[in-house]
Design a protein around this motif. Sequence first.
Motif, short mmCIF file in Angstrom:
data_model
loop_
_atom_site.label_atom_id
_atom_site.label_comp_id
_atom_site.label_asym_id
_atom_site.label_seq_id
_atom_site.Cartn_x
_atom_site.Cartn_y
_atom_site.Cartn_z
N CYS A 160 -2.30 4.14 1.06
CA CYS A 160 -3.44 5.05 0.91
C CYS A 160 -4.71 4.53 1.56
O CYS A 160 -5.73 5.24 1.59
N ASN A 161 -4.68 3.30 2.03
CA ASN A 161 -5.83 2.67 2.69
C ASN A 161 -7.07 2.64 1.79
O ASN A 161 -8.18 2.97 2.23
N ARG A 162 -6.86 2.29 0.52
CA ARG A 162 -7.96 2.19 -0.43
C ARG A 162 -7.53 1.28 -1.58
O ARG A 162 -6.37 0.88 -1.66
N GLU A 163 -8.49 0.96 -2.44
CA GLU A 163 -8.19 0.14 -3.61
C GLU A 163 -7.57 1.02 -4.71
O GLU A 163 -7.93 2.18 -4.85
N ALA A 164 -6.69 0.43 -5.48
CA ALA A 164 -6.10 1.13 -6.63
C ALA A 164 -7.12 1.19 -7.76
O ALA A 164 -7.88 0.25 -7.96
N THR A 165 -7.12 2.30 -8.47
CA THR A 165 -8.00 2.42 -9.64
C THR A 165 -7.31 1.79 -10.85
O THR A 165 -6.08 1.71 -10.89
N PRO A 166 -8.07 1.38 -11.85
CA PRO A 166 -7.44 0.85 -13.07
C PRO A 166 -6.50 1.88 -13.71
O PRO A 166 -5.45 1.51 -14.25
N GLU A 167 -6.85 3.15 -13.63
CA GLU A 167 -5.99 4.20 -14.20
C GLU A 167 -4.66 4.26 -13.46
O GLU A 167 -3.60 4.44 -14.08
N GLU A 168 -4.70 4.12 -12.13
CA GLU A 168 -3.46 4.12 -11.36
C GLU A 168 -2.61 2.90 -11.69
O GLU A 168 -1.39 3.02 -11.88
N ILE A 169 -3.24 1.75 -11.76
CA ILE A 169 -2.50 0.52 -12.05
C ILE A 169 -1.79 0.64 -13.40
O ILE A 169 -0.59 0.40 -13.51
N ASN A 170 -2.53 1.04 -14.43
CA ASN A 170 -1.94 1.18 -15.76
C ASN A 170 -0.92 2.31 -15.81
O ASN A 170 0.18 2.15 -16.37
N GLY A 171 -1.27 3.45 -15.23
CA GLY A 171 -0.38 4.62 -15.29
C GLY A 171 0.92 4.42 -14.55
O GLY A 171 2.00 4.76 -15.06
N ILE A 172 0.85 3.87 -13.35
CA ILE A 172 2.07 3.65 -12.56
C ILE A 172 2.97 2.64 -13.27
O ILE A 172 4.18 2.83 -13.38
N TYR A 173 2.38 1.56 -13.79
CA TYR A 173 3.22 0.56 -14.45
C TYR A 173 3.80 1.07 -15.76
O TYR A 173 4.97 0.80 -16.07
N GLU A 174 3.03 1.83 -16.51
CA GLU A 174 3.58 2.42 -17.74
C GLU A 174 4.74 3.36 -17.42
O GLU A 174 5.75 3.37 -18.12
N GLU A 175 4.58 4.16 -16.36
CA GLU A 175 5.66 5.07 -15.97
C GLU A 175 6.88 4.29 -15.51
O GLU A 175 8.01 4.63 -15.84
N LYS A 176 6.68 3.22 -14.74
CA LYS A 176 7.80 2.40 -14.28
C LYS A 176 8.54 1.81 -15.48
O LYS A 176 9.77 1.83 -15.53
N THR A 177 7.79 1.31 -16.46
CA THR A 177 8.41 0.73 -17.66
C THR A 177 9.20 1.80 -18.42
O THR A 177 10.33 1.55 -18.85
N ARG A 178 8.62 2.98 -18.56
CA ARG A 178 9.32 4.07 -19.24
C ARG A 178 10.63 4.41 -18.52
O ARG A 178 11.68 4.53 -19.15
N LEU A 179 10.56 4.49 -17.21
CA LEU A 179 11.75 4.81 -16.42
C LEU A 179 12.80 3.70 -16.48
O LEU A 179 14.00 3.98 -16.49
N MET A 180 12.35 2.44 -16.52
CA MET A 180 13.31 1.32 -16.62
C MET A 180 14.11 1.42 -17.91
O MET A 180 15.30 1.10 -17.93
N HIS A 181 13.48 1.88 -18.98
CA HIS A 181 14.20 2.02 -20.25
C HIS A 181 15.25 3.13 -20.21
O HIS A 181 16.15 3.14 -21.04
#
Length: 170
Positions: free
Chosen positions: A67-88
């Motif tokens: 995306c050629n930009r910095e990640a927002t804290p919301e993206e960092i938390n949201g993407i990782y929470e979704e990844k964890t949910r999907l891993m389960h």
Amino acid sequence: MTNNIPETINAILFDMDGVLYDSMKHHAATWIEAFKKYNINFPKEEAYLNEGSTGDFTIKKAIKQICNREATPEEINGIYEEKTRLMHLRPKADKIPGMQALMKRIRDTGKKIIVVTGSKQPILLERLHEDFGVHPDEVVSGYNVIHGKPHPEPYLMGLKKAGFAANEAS
């Protein structure tokens, strides 16, 4: 030498994903899907290239590259929470054949084993004791470090947990 493990080596540091568990296919699929929720096209290869890194590092790096930009804290938390949910939701990752026997053989020589992983996935971290006899105090995970692999911090922390210097570990 004792059982082909050099006597000068007192500790062996292992990674988890792709070494103890055949989990990389699950990580790749869940990374792709978690990023997709944020309309980011995360290439499968990036999951493999970032194996061992912390989730935060992977997310920040991907958003910067894609995306050629910095990640927002919301993206960092949201993407990782979704990844964890999907891993389960994924099937249980298989153990890599021969690793239980290898780790037993290493322990039988009196060597210390430490698992050094960038993962914060409870679904895998919780299995280490049952599957490989690795206690939580023998693990350095993404929860314990500021800088994930390939930064030396996780390995240095693993050496400290083992109680040995770098020239005494492999």
